[in-house]
Design an enzyme around this catalytic site. Sequence first.
Site, PDB file in Angstrom:
ATOM      1  N   GLU A 111       5.034  -6.971 -17.050  1.00 29.38           N
ATOM      2  CA  GLU A 111       5.917  -7.130 -18.213  1.00 29.38           C
ATOM      3  C   GLU A 111       6.852  -8.320 -18.008  1.00 29.38           C
ATOM      4  O   GLU A 111       7.134  -9.075 -18.942  1.00 29.38           O
ATOM      5  CB  GLU A 111       6.721  -5.857 -18.484  1.00 29.38           C
TER       6      GLU A 111
ATOM      7  N   TRP B 143       0.884 -11.014 -24.501  1.00 32.37           N
ATOM      8  CA  TRP B 143       0.428  -9.961 -23.603  1.00 32.37           C
ATOM      9  C   TRP B 143      -1.057 -10.131 -23.288  1.00 32.37           C
ATOM     10  O   TRP B 143      -1.519  -9.820 -22.195  1.00 32.37           O
ATOM     11  CB  TRP B 143       0.702  -8.576 -24.202  1.00 32.37           C
TER      12      TRP B 143
ATOM     13  N   TYR C 181      -7.290  -1.669 -23.954  1.00 34.68           N
ATOM     14  CA  TYR C 181      -5.935  -1.425 -23.454  1.00 34.68           C
ATOM     15  C   TYR C 181      -5.210  -0.411 -24.345  1.00 34.68           C
ATOM     16  O   TYR C 181      -4.583   0.531 -23.857  1.00 34.68           O
ATOM     17  CB  TYR C 181      -5.164  -2.743 -23.383  1.00 34.68           C
TER      18      TYR C 181
END
Length: 195
Positions: free
Chosen positions: A48, A56, A26
């Site tokens: 988000e 995350w 990522y």
Amino acid sequence: MTDLVIGDDGLPRCPWGAGTADYVVYHDEEWGRPVRGDDALYERMTLEAFQSGLSWLTILRKRQAFRRAFDDFRISAVAGYGEADVARLLADTGIVRNRAKIEAAIANARAALELPEGLSELLWSFAPPNRPRPASFAEVPALTDASTAMAKALKRRGFRFVGPTTAYALMQATGMVDDHVAGCHVVPPGAAVMG
């Protein structure tokens, strides 16, 4: 440059970008790279929002399930969701099952459809001028004047779960700002790559 972490491949990365294989990919291939397009930005905004209060990494690992559950984040599809879809999503163990966040995702798709300029144009209108990369992770803010203005503009237009901190995380993830730490091997957007 003490915040950089040298990976097993010998490349310097931001400290968070070397924690797991998922984060390495990522960090190296997506985070901080410019993203345009209404559906693509709607996906990032939705993820988000779902991340709020969670790691995350949790969202990253559930991303494919989110894509299946939300029709690949096509705004026009999600905007048409009704109560049966909310129930379906609440029963989907592959995603984060939070009614408020699910309802916000649907409301945000509907709000995005109402934007004359489109979601991408609106969001990118808040991108600040380029600036040098932060020297350390301690210099990376949690929110900025630009993210606060973005959040206010989105809320005025009916968007939910888009506070200034979430808006700034969105700006970081989609390349509106470049918060890779100075010395990170990821090439800044728009920089010439030496071959």
